[in-house]
Design a protein around this motif. Structure first.
Motif, PDB file in Angstrom:
ATOM      1  N   LYS A   1       0.829  -1.209   0.000  1.00  0.00           N
ATOM      2  CA  LYS A   1       0.000   0.000   0.000  1.00  0.00           C
ATOM      3  C   LYS A   1       0.865   1.261   0.000  1.00  0.00           C
ATOM      4  CE  LYS A   1      -4.378  -1.604   1.966  1.00  0.00           C
ATOM      5  NZ  LYS A   1      -5.214  -0.977   0.921  1.00  0.00           N
TER       6      LYS A   1
ATOM      7  N   THR B   1       1.936   1.901  -3.511  1.00  0.00           N
ATOM      8  CA  THR B   1       0.788   2.419  -4.254  1.00  0.00           C
ATOM      9  C   THR B   1       0.571   3.892  -3.946  1.00  0.00           C
ATOM     10  OG1 THR B   1      -0.273   0.241  -4.183  1.00  0.00           O
ATOM     11  CG2 THR B   1      -1.673   2.122  -4.717  1.00  0.00           C
ATOM     12  N   SER B   2       0.679   4.268  -2.654  1.00  0.00           N
ATOM     13  CA  SER B   2       0.488   5.656  -2.241  1.00  0.00           C
ATOM     14  C   SER B   2       1.559   6.563  -2.830  1.00  0.00           C
ATOM     15  CB  SER B   2       0.519   5.757  -0.708  1.00  0.00           C
ATOM     16  OG  SER B   2      -0.560   5.058  -0.143  1.00  0.00           O
TER      17      SER B   2
ATOM     18  N   PHE C   1       3.199   6.060  -5.604  1.00  0.00           N
ATOM     19  CA  PHE C   1       2.926   6.185  -7.037  1.00  0.00           C
ATOM     20  C   PHE C   1       1.830   7.224  -7.290  1.00  0.00           C
ATOM     21  CE2 PHE C   1       0.603   4.867 -10.884  1.00  0.00           C
ATOM     22  CZ  PHE C   1       1.642   4.921 -11.806  1.00  0.00           C
ATOM     23  N   LYS C   2       0.827   7.249  -6.396  1.00  0.00           N
ATOM     24  CA  LYS C   2      -0.285   8.200  -6.545  1.00  0.00           C
ATOM     25  C   LYS C   2       0.067   9.572  -5.993  1.00  0.00           C
ATOM     26  CE  LYS C   2      -4.012   4.764  -6.264  1.00  0.00           C
ATOM     27  NZ  LYS C   2      -5.176   4.295  -5.457  1.00  0.00           N
TER      28      LYS C   2
END
Length: 210
Positions: free
Chosen positions: A178, A181-182, A184-185
């Motif tokens: 996660k 993912t964070s 990357f965002k």
């Protein structure tokens, strides 16, 4: 039992990461030196396991005249202090890479509550209620990936306590996935005073109270 395995995993993973990433680390250090005056690394007193203090390492992303021992989101105009390369390093979380040395030194873990500043008494006291000061702080954590700088202190402490209860190899793996993912965002990063985040914090508090 996992606590002892976790320490071995942390040390091994941090050492392997340094061996693999050293060219990137050297390149970042060179760019920081070219971009602005000041040291490559930034160190700051933080609170570790058992509320013992230690110095955390980061790549310097701000000017040398930035007020010390103040969270960035509490600065009235943080963009005035953040360097050009610092903006990218903070957004990509590459400024955190030197904390691999903190992990090798046995001061931090890969996953755990993010270490509080020594003067963040309100956060430290809230974490006491949830046992979050009794484990090693982390490079990333459950609260970090569920709001990061957007979270009010009470919500952050509750999430840190939730991590303490669920701490396991599988949960750590989930946190790492996660986190990537964070990053990357580019989510959850707030630059500016808390006053600008009142509405968002009230929403988070309502969710926790439910």
């Amino acid at each position: 039992m996992y606590v002892y395995l976790k320490k071995f995993i942390d040390f091994t993973a941090a050492l392997l990461s340094l061996l693999l990433l050293w060219p990137i680390i050297l390149l970042i250090a060179l760019i920081i030196k070219i971009d602005s005056k000041g040291p490559v690394l930034f160190k700051q007193k933080r609170v570790g396991i058992g509320k013992k203090t230690f110095y955390i390492y980061k790549f310097r992303t701000m000017r040398v005249d930035t007020p010390k021992d103040m969270p960035t989101h509490m600065l009235e105009d943080p963009y005035y202090f953040i360097t050009r390369v610092g903006k990218f390093l903070r957004k990509s979380s590459l400024d955190e890479l030197p904390q691999l040395f903190n992990i090798i030194k046995g001061e931090m873990s890969i996953v755990g509550p993010r270490p509080a500043l020594w003067n963040q008494k309100d956060l430290i006291n809230e974490r006491d209620k949830h046992g979050a000061n009794d484990i090693y702080p982390g490079l990333t954590g459950w609260a970090q990936i569920n709001g990061r700088d957007e979270l009010p202190i009470k919500v952050k402490a509750v999430l840190d306590g939730e991590y303490v209860e669920k701490m396991s190899f599988s949960f750590d793996c989930l946190c790492i996935i996660k986190t990537l993912t964070s990053i990357f965002k580019g989510s959850g990063i707030v630059e500016g005073s808390y006053e600008k985040q009142d509405n968002k914090q009230q929403v988070h508090m309502k969710k926790v109270e439910k």
